[in-house]
Design a protein around this motif. Structure first.
Motif, short mmCIF file in Angstrom:
data_model
loop_
_atom_site.label_atom_id
_atom_site.label_comp_id
_atom_site.label_asym_id
_atom_site.label_seq_id
_atom_site.Cartn_x
_atom_site.Cartn_y
_atom_site.Cartn_z
N LEU A 91 0.83 -1.20 0.00
CA LEU A 91 0.00 0.00 0.00
C LEU A 91 0.87 1.26 0.00
N LYS A 92 1.95 1.21 0.75
CA LYS A 92 2.87 2.35 0.79
C LYS A 92 3.46 2.61 -0.60
N LYS A 93 3.79 1.53 -1.30
CA LYS A 93 4.31 1.66 -2.67
C LYS A 93 3.23 2.23 -3.59
N THR A 94 1.99 1.77 -3.42
CA THR A 94 0.88 2.28 -4.23
C THR A 94 0.65 3.76 -3.98
N LEU A 95 0.79 4.18 -2.73
CA LEU A 95 0.62 5.60 -2.40
C LEU A 95 1.65 6.47 -3.14
N LYS A 96 2.88 5.98 -3.19
CA LYS A 96 3.91 6.73 -3.91
C LYS A 96 3.58 6.84 -5.39
N HIS A 97 3.07 5.74 -5.98
CA HIS A 97 2.71 5.74 -7.39
C HIS A 97 1.55 6.69 -7.66
N THR A 98 0.53 6.62 -6.82
CA THR A 98 -0.63 7.50 -7.05
C THR A 98 -0.25 8.97 -6.88
N GLU A 99 0.65 9.25 -5.94
CA GLU A 99 1.12 10.62 -5.77
C GLU A 99 1.84 11.10 -7.03
N HIS A 100 2.67 10.23 -7.59
CA HIS A 100 3.40 10.58 -8.81
C HIS A 100 2.45 10.77 -9.99
N ILE A 101 1.46 9.87 -10.11
CA ILE A 101 0.50 9.97 -11.21
C ILE A 101 -0.32 11.25 -11.08
N THR A 102 -0.71 11.60 -9.86
CA THR A 102 -1.48 12.83 -9.64
C THR A 102 -0.66 14.05 -10.06
N GLN A 103 0.59 14.08 -9.66
CA GLN A 103 1.45 15.21 -10.03
C GLN A 103 1.64 15.31 -11.54
N GLU A 104 1.86 14.16 -12.18
CA GLU A 104 2.05 14.15 -13.63
C GLU A 104 0.77 14.57 -14.36
N SER A 105 -0.37 14.11 -13.86
CA SER A 105 -1.65 14.47 -14.48
C SER A 105 -1.89 15.98 -14.38
N TYR A 106 -1.57 16.55 -13.22
CA TYR A 106 -1.77 17.99 -13.05
C TYR A 106 -0.78 18.78 -13.92
N ARG A 107 0.44 18.26 -14.07
CA ARG A 107 1.43 18.93 -14.93
C ARG A 107 0.96 18.94 -16.38
N LEU A 108 0.40 17.80 -16.85
CA LEU A 108 -0.12 17.74 -18.21
C LEU A 108 -1.32 18.67 -18.39
N TYR A 109 -2.14 18.74 -17.33
CA TYR A 109 -3.28 19.68 -17.37
C TYR A 109 -2.80 21.11 -17.58
N ARG A 110 -1.77 21.53 -16.85
CA ARG A 110 -1.24 22.89 -16.97
C ARG A 110 -0.70 23.15 -18.38
N LEU A 111 -0.02 22.14 -18.93
CA LEU A 111 0.54 22.30 -20.28
C LEU A 111 -0.55 22.43 -21.33
N LEU A 112 -1.57 21.56 -21.23
CA LEU A 112 -2.65 21.59 -22.22
C LEU A 112 -3.54 22.81 -22.06
N HIS A 113 -3.71 23.26 -20.82
CA HIS A 113 -4.62 24.38 -20.57
C HIS A 113 -4.09 25.68 -21.17
N GLU A 114 -2.79 25.75 -21.41
CA GLU A 114 -2.20 26.96 -22.00
C GLU A 114 -2.51 27.08 -23.48
N HIS A 115 -2.92 25.98 -24.12
CA HIS A 115 -3.25 26.01 -25.55
C HIS A 115 -4.76 25.87 -25.72
N GLU A 116 -5.31 26.66 -26.60
CA GLU A 116 -6.76 26.69 -26.82
C GLU A 116 -7.28 25.33 -27.24
N ALA A 117 -6.56 24.68 -28.14
CA ALA A 117 -7.03 23.39 -28.67
C ALA A 117 -7.07 22.30 -27.60
N GLY A 118 -6.24 22.48 -26.60
CA GLY A 118 -6.16 21.43 -25.60
C GLY A 118 -6.96 21.67 -24.35
N LYS A 119 -7.78 22.75 -24.32
CA LYS A 119 -8.50 23.09 -23.10
C LYS A 119 -9.54 22.03 -22.72
#
Length: 313
Positions: A91-119
């Motif tokens: 479970l501890k290992k899963t928590l680390k993975h989900t934390e990483h996935i959450t951060q990566e998902s939010y990073r991709l959201y920020r990148l796409l949100h800056e472009h009109e086509a990707g909103k």
């Protein structure tokens, strides 16, 4: 209170014998001699001794039965907590993975949100990141609950090497019998073992590897468990004379999902046992490897720093 009960029993029998002799004196005019009185006392004492001995034997048998039952319950509880400990590591290992996935998902959201086509896509990605974050919070609650449960049990967190090895062997002997296998188990404790070892870490590591060895042996075989201690590390070796692991497969046996075990219906096992062992060994700052044996079978060697297995002062 055996002596107290024995004295009461002796007094009751002596009184009864005196009454009997007195009645015989009144009715049959018998005489009471010193010899009769001494015989009466000896017989009464012997009767009381026999009764007390039988009583003590029954109490001793009851105590031994209760002790065996408590020992079985303690071993069962240790295994349950050991399994829970294993789940908390996953479970501890899963928590680390989900934390990483959450951060990566939010990073991709920020990148796409800056472009009109990707909103539009970014909004979906943000929603996905939020759902992953909810999964992470649920896992954190489960992890906190399991950790609290393990720490609360605290029945005996640390034990001597000899006691732990005996528990492991008893558990694996029962497991082998349940599978209908005739397996002999050998243990050897060498070197320096000045400290008690953490029960759940030890059981989690050793039981996984020992159970794999039991399952690998077809019908008859032998498994040895060797502990070699020193001032700063402990070496654990588990050897069996089963079919062994092909050399080309030794690099992937520790990968999550790898398994060579299937049930009667062809369903594979989860394949997380060895990956868990490797993960825990890595977390403890140790190493694990599969050694080449001259004869058939498999040999696992674990090297672990002693400070991560013993109680810190």
């Amino acid at each position: 209170r055996s002596i107290f009960i024995g004295i009461i029993g002796l007094m009751i029998e002596l009184v009864a014998d005196f009454v009997e002799l007195f009645v015989q004196f009144l009715v049959f005019d018998t005489t009471m001699t010193l010899s009769k009185l001494s015989d009466m006392f000896l017989i009464a004492f012997a009767h009381s001794f026999v009764v007390i001995s039988f009583f003590n034997m029954m109490k001793l048998y009851e105590a031994q039965s209760r002790e065996k039952q408590i020992m079985k319950q303690n071993e069962h509880m240790m295994m349950v907590i050991s399994n829970l400990y294993e789940e908390t590591v996953h479970l501890k290992k899963t928590l680390k993975h989900t934390e990483h996935i959450t951060q990566e998902s939010y990073r991709l959201y920020r990148l796409l949100h800056e472009h009109e086509a990707g909103k539009k896509v970014s909004q979906e990605l943000l929603k996905l990141a939020g759902e992953i974050h909810e999964v992470k919070k649920d896992n954190q609650r489960i992890y906190a609950g399991l950790s609290k449960l393990i720490s609360k049990e605290n029945m005996q967190d640390y034990m001597k090497a000899e006691e732990l090895v005996q528990i492991v062997l008893r558990i694996q002997e029962k497991y082998a019998l349940s599978l209908g296998k005739n397996i002999s188990f050998i243990s050897d404790i060498r070197g320096i073992h000045l400290h008690d070892y953490h029960v759940f870490i030890f059981l989690s590591l050793i039981n996984n590897l020992m159970a794999n060895a039991v399952e690998a042996i077809k019908d008859n075989g032998m498994i040895s468990l060797v502990l070699k201690g020193s001032h700063d590390k402990i070496e654990i070796r588990i050897e069996d004379d089963g079919p062994g692991i092909p050399e080309k497969m030794r690099e992937i046996v520790f990968d999550p999902g790898y398994t060579s075990k299937f049930d009667a219906y062809g369903t594979p096992s989860t394949g997380i046992g060895l990956s868990y062992v490797k993960e825990l060994v890595k977390e403890l700052g140790g190493t694990i490897k599969i050694e080449q044996r001259e004869t058939k079978g498999t040999a696992f060697q674990l090297l672990l720093p002693i400070q991560n297995l013993i109680q810190r002062g």
